[in-house]
Scaffold this active site. Structure first.
Site, PDB file in Angstrom:
ATOM      1  N   SER A 135       0.891  -1.292  -0.134  1.00 21.66           N
ATOM      2  CA  SER A 135      -0.170  -0.023  -0.089  1.00 21.66           C
ATOM      3  C   SER A 135       0.756   1.213   0.050  1.00 21.66           C
ATOM      4  O   SER A 135       1.959   1.202   0.629  1.00 21.66           O
ATOM      5  CB  SER A 135      -0.794  -0.010   1.175  1.00 21.66           C
ATOM      6  OG  SER A 135      -1.906   1.020   1.147  1.00 21.66           O
ATOM      7  N   ASP A 203     -16.507   5.301   2.829  1.00 22.82           N
ATOM      8  CA  ASP A 203     -14.993   5.061   2.514  1.00 22.82           C
ATOM      9  C   ASP A 203     -14.992   3.769   1.428  1.00 22.82           C
ATOM     10  O   ASP A 203     -14.279   4.157   0.462  1.00 22.82           O
ATOM     11  CB  ASP A 203     -13.964   4.552   3.767  1.00 22.82           C
ATOM     12  CG  ASP A 203     -14.036   5.951   4.844  1.00 22.82           C
ATOM     13  OD1 ASP A 203     -14.826   6.846   4.423  1.00 22.82           O
ATOM     14  OD2 ASP A 203     -13.131   5.614   5.610  1.00 22.82           O
TER      15      ASP A 203
HETATM   16  N1  LIG Z   1      -2.666  -2.872   3.756  1.00 19.53           N
HETATM   17  C1  LIG Z   1      -3.339  -3.293   4.669  1.00 19.53           C
HETATM   18  N2  LIG Z   1      -2.929  -4.529   5.170  1.00 19.53           N
HETATM   19  C2  LIG Z   1      -3.663  -5.008   6.355  1.00 19.53           C
HETATM   20  N3  LIG Z   1      -4.598  -4.487   7.087  1.00 19.53           N
HETATM   21  C3  LIG Z   1      -4.853  -3.174   6.643  1.00 19.53           C
HETATM   22  C4  LIG Z   1      -4.284  -2.685   5.527  1.00 19.53           C
HETATM   23  N4  LIG Z   1      -4.768  -1.418   5.514  1.00 19.53           N
HETATM   24  C5  LIG Z   1      -5.731  -1.055   6.521  1.00 19.53           C
HETATM   25  N5  LIG Z   1      -5.733  -2.333   6.964  1.00 19.53           N
HETATM   26  C6  LIG Z   1      -6.600  -2.516   8.530  1.00 19.53           C
HETATM   27  O1  LIG Z   1      -7.139  -1.345   8.684  1.00 19.53           O
HETATM   28  C7  LIG Z   1      -6.797  -0.733   9.905  1.00 19.53           C
HETATM   29  C8  LIG Z   1      -6.798   0.731   9.841  1.00 19.53           C
HETATM   30  O2  LIG Z   1      -7.962   1.231   9.698  1.00 19.53           O
HETATM   31  P1  LIG Z   1      -8.770   2.412  10.230  1.00 19.53           P
HETATM   32  O3  LIG Z   1     -10.228   2.469   9.747  1.00 19.53           O
HETATM   33  O4  LIG Z   1      -8.581   2.509  11.762  1.00 19.53           O
HETATM   34  O5  LIG Z   1      -7.854   3.678   9.414  1.00 19.53           O
HETATM   35  P2  LIG Z   1      -7.766   4.214   8.069  1.00 19.53           P
HETATM   36  O6  LIG Z   1      -9.041   3.427   7.092  1.00 19.53           O
HETATM   37  O7  LIG Z   1      -6.627   4.342   7.302  1.00 19.53           O
HETATM   38  O8  LIG Z   1      -8.431   5.568   8.330  1.00 19.53           O
HETATM   39  P3  LIG Z   1     -10.060   6.216   8.155  1.00 19.53           P
HETATM   40  O9  LIG Z   1     -10.809   5.258   8.544  1.00 19.53           O
HETATM   41  O10 LIG Z   1     -10.233   7.121   9.285  1.00 19.53           O
HETATM   42  O11 LIG Z   1     -10.123   6.836   6.822  1.00 19.53           O
HETATM   43  C9  LIG Z   1      -5.350  -1.452  10.349  1.00 19.53           C
HETATM   44  O12 LIG Z   1      -5.266  -1.328  11.534  1.00 19.53           O
HETATM   45  C10 LIG Z   1      -5.630  -2.903   9.911  1.00 19.53           C
HETATM   46  O13 LIG Z   1      -6.240  -3.753  10.478  1.00 19.53           O
HETATM   47  C1  LIG Z   2     -15.390   8.683  10.509  1.00 17.07           C
HETATM   48  C2  LIG Z   2     -16.280   7.975   9.309  1.00 17.07           C
HETATM   49  O1  LIG Z   2     -17.020   8.929   9.179  1.00 17.07           O
HETATM   50  C3  LIG Z   2     -15.143   8.136   8.251  1.00 17.07           C
HETATM   51  C4  LIG Z   2     -13.811   7.518   8.524  1.00 17.07           C
HETATM   52  O2  LIG Z   2     -12.969   7.738   7.335  1.00 17.07           O
HETATM   53  C5  LIG Z   2     -16.703   6.600   9.586  1.00 17.07           C
HETATM   54  C6  LIG Z   2     -17.481   6.120   8.711  1.00 17.07           C
HETATM   55  O3  LIG Z   2     -18.131   6.978   8.023  1.00 17.07           O
HETATM   56  O4  LIG Z   2     -17.632   4.882   8.630  1.00 17.07           O
HETATM   57 MG   LIG Z   3     -10.906   3.053   8.011  1.00 13.88          MG
END
Ligand SMILES: Nc1ncnc2c1ncn2[C@@H]1O[C@H](COP(=O)(O)OP(=O)(O)OP(=O)(O)O)[C@@H](O)[C@H]1O
Ligand SMILES: C[C@@](O)(CCO)CC(=O)[O-]
Ligand SMILES: [Mg+2]
Length: 386
Positions: A135, A203
């Site tokens: 990624s 998302d």
């Molecule tokens: N490339 C990857 N490989 C494995 N697991 C992943 C990967 N990318 C994300 N994840 C999983 O998603 C979690 C992160 O997700 P989280 O929703 O907390 O953050 P985000 O998606 O980066 O941010 P947001 O949801 O605010 O946009 C990681 O801890 C892991 O479990």
């Molecule tokens: C915080 C949030 O609104 C966005 C995370 O990227 C969670 C969601 O929509 O599922």
């Molecule tokens: Mg996320």
């Protein structure tokens, strides 16, 4: 044959958190991707399912017999029927993940590995294969890494099923048809549930369909933007977890339903106004500047409301204060609590000022980047991926 997919990350221009409670949100995909490749095992003696998380330097391996014994109640794969993981399956999958002894420092990945096992066994069944994930996105920083992971994974798994129709002779990246996108987006949402708890679906939807979308209560409207948008993305590098932040906002909503209801309504109006500004006709430089001023005000108001929801953070406030010195508007993006922050860079802003802001933010230990906004959603490559 090895098949590869890529799914983009995203920025949320308005409406995070409130979207979980039924408000409108506006999000755009960015040109940073999660890549997943799948190679089915060709040897009859090979009886393992391998997951390689290359950036994390983690390798997981299960014997197919062990997976079958634990998840036999799932029966045949059901690629055309996106299904939620039951509490019983969650427990069984958690046992399979636990056996892999993820190091404590990387335990946050366990939910991602669970999502992998659920999507894999539901769509592919009990077949040996090697799945490799890389990624461009920082994990857990608000740029939608979890959604890009689930979307790219669902896309590659469905690419091997008969449930989608794709031209397998195509060279280079290929987009999916609309009904295939609908199917893989539903599967990705099921994966997101295992990572986020109660995702809105915003998302995974923007990662699937790409471009800029308006999203409310599970349905999307594509936005035809008439404004080039340039955003500075600042990663505060403060780690956080979307599931915990979403739970925090929900608990605050239980404690103060009327207040939070008004906050969510205000966010809904911000998102609607923001999307209509993006869609309004592009005119001369003066009106472009006026439109940018309005966007900046909406971002400032949205940030204030996110602070009301309790998802800002000292590091985010530092970025806000720093950019305000240059009269620039900033809001957090994604779940907040640290992670990434957006600053609108107006068209007429000089490159010198941009360089100065970036230097000042980086001197605080933050990391800045300017990503391309919009573009294609998930894509697949059967031949010749780079
Ligand atoms: N490339 C990857 N490989 C494995 N697991 C992943 C990967 N990318 C994300 N994840 C999983 O998603 C979690 C992160 O997700 P989280 O929703 O907390 O953050 P985000 O998606 O980066 O941010 P947001 O949801 O605010 O946009 C990681 O801890 C892991 O479990
Ligand atoms: C915080 C949030 O609104 C966005 C995370 O990227 C969670 C969601 O929509 O599922
Ligand atoms: Mg996320």
């Amino acid at each position: 044959m090895e098949v590869k997919t890529r799914a983009p990350g995203k920025i949320i221009l308005a409406g995070e958190h409130a979207v979980v409670h039924g408000s409108t949100a506006v999000a755009a995909c960015i040109d940073l991707y999660t890549y997943v490749s799948l190679r089915p095992s060709l040897s009859e003696n090979d009886d393992t399912l391998e997951l390689l998380l290359k950036d994390m330097e983690l390798e997981f391996s299960w014997s197919i017999g062990r997976i079958k014994e634990t998840l036999s109640h799932l029966g045949s794969p059901f690629p055309s029927t996106p299904t939620s993981c039951t509490a019983e399956s969650v427990r069984c999958i958690a046992a399979l993940v636990e056996e892999q002894n993820i190091p404590e420092a990387k335990i946050g990945l366990a939910t991602g590995v669970s999502a992998f096992l659920w999507l894999y066994t539901s769509i592919q069944g009990f077949k040996p294969a090697t799945v490799v994930v890389t990624s461009d996105l920082p994990l857990g920083a608000g740029l939608g890494s979890s959604a890009a992971f689930c979307v790219a994974l669902s896309a590659v798994l469905l690419g091997f099923s008969d449930s989608v129709s794709l031209d397998k002779n195509h060279q280079g990246w290929l987009t999916y048809g609309d009904s295939d996108l609908d199917l893989l987006n539903k599967w990705a949402f099921e994966g997101e549930k295992l990572i986020h708890g109660k995702p809105s679906g915003l998302d995974n939807t923007v990662s699937t369909y790409g471009n800029i979308i308006k999203f409310k209560s599970g349905s999307l409207t594509r936005i035809k933007s008439n404004m080039p948008l340039k955003m500075l993305i600042t990663n505060t590098k403060v780690g956080r977890n979307t599931k915990a932040l979403v739970t925090g906002v929900t608990e605050r909503t239980f404690r103060h339903p009327d207040v939070m209801g008004s906050v969510f309504n205000a966010v809904d109006s911000i998102s609607k106004e923001l999307s209509s500004i993006l869609e309004s006709p592009a005119l001369d430089d003066l009106s472009k500047t006026e439109k940018e001023r309005k966007l900046e005000e909406l971002m400032e108001m949205n940030q204030g409301l996110l602070q009301c929801m309790g998802v800002s953070h000292a590091s985010i406030e530092t970025v806000l204060r720093t950019t305000l010195k240059y009269k620039l508007a900033t809001k957090l993006t994604g779940a907040g609590g640290g992670g990434c922050v957006l600053t609108l860079l107006p068209t007429l802003l000089s490159g010198t000022v941009v360089d100065k802001v970036i230097a000042e933010l980086e001197s605080c230990g933050f990391q800045c980047l300017i990503a391309g906004i919009g573009g294609n959603g998930v894509e697949i490559c059967f031949h010749g991926s780079s």
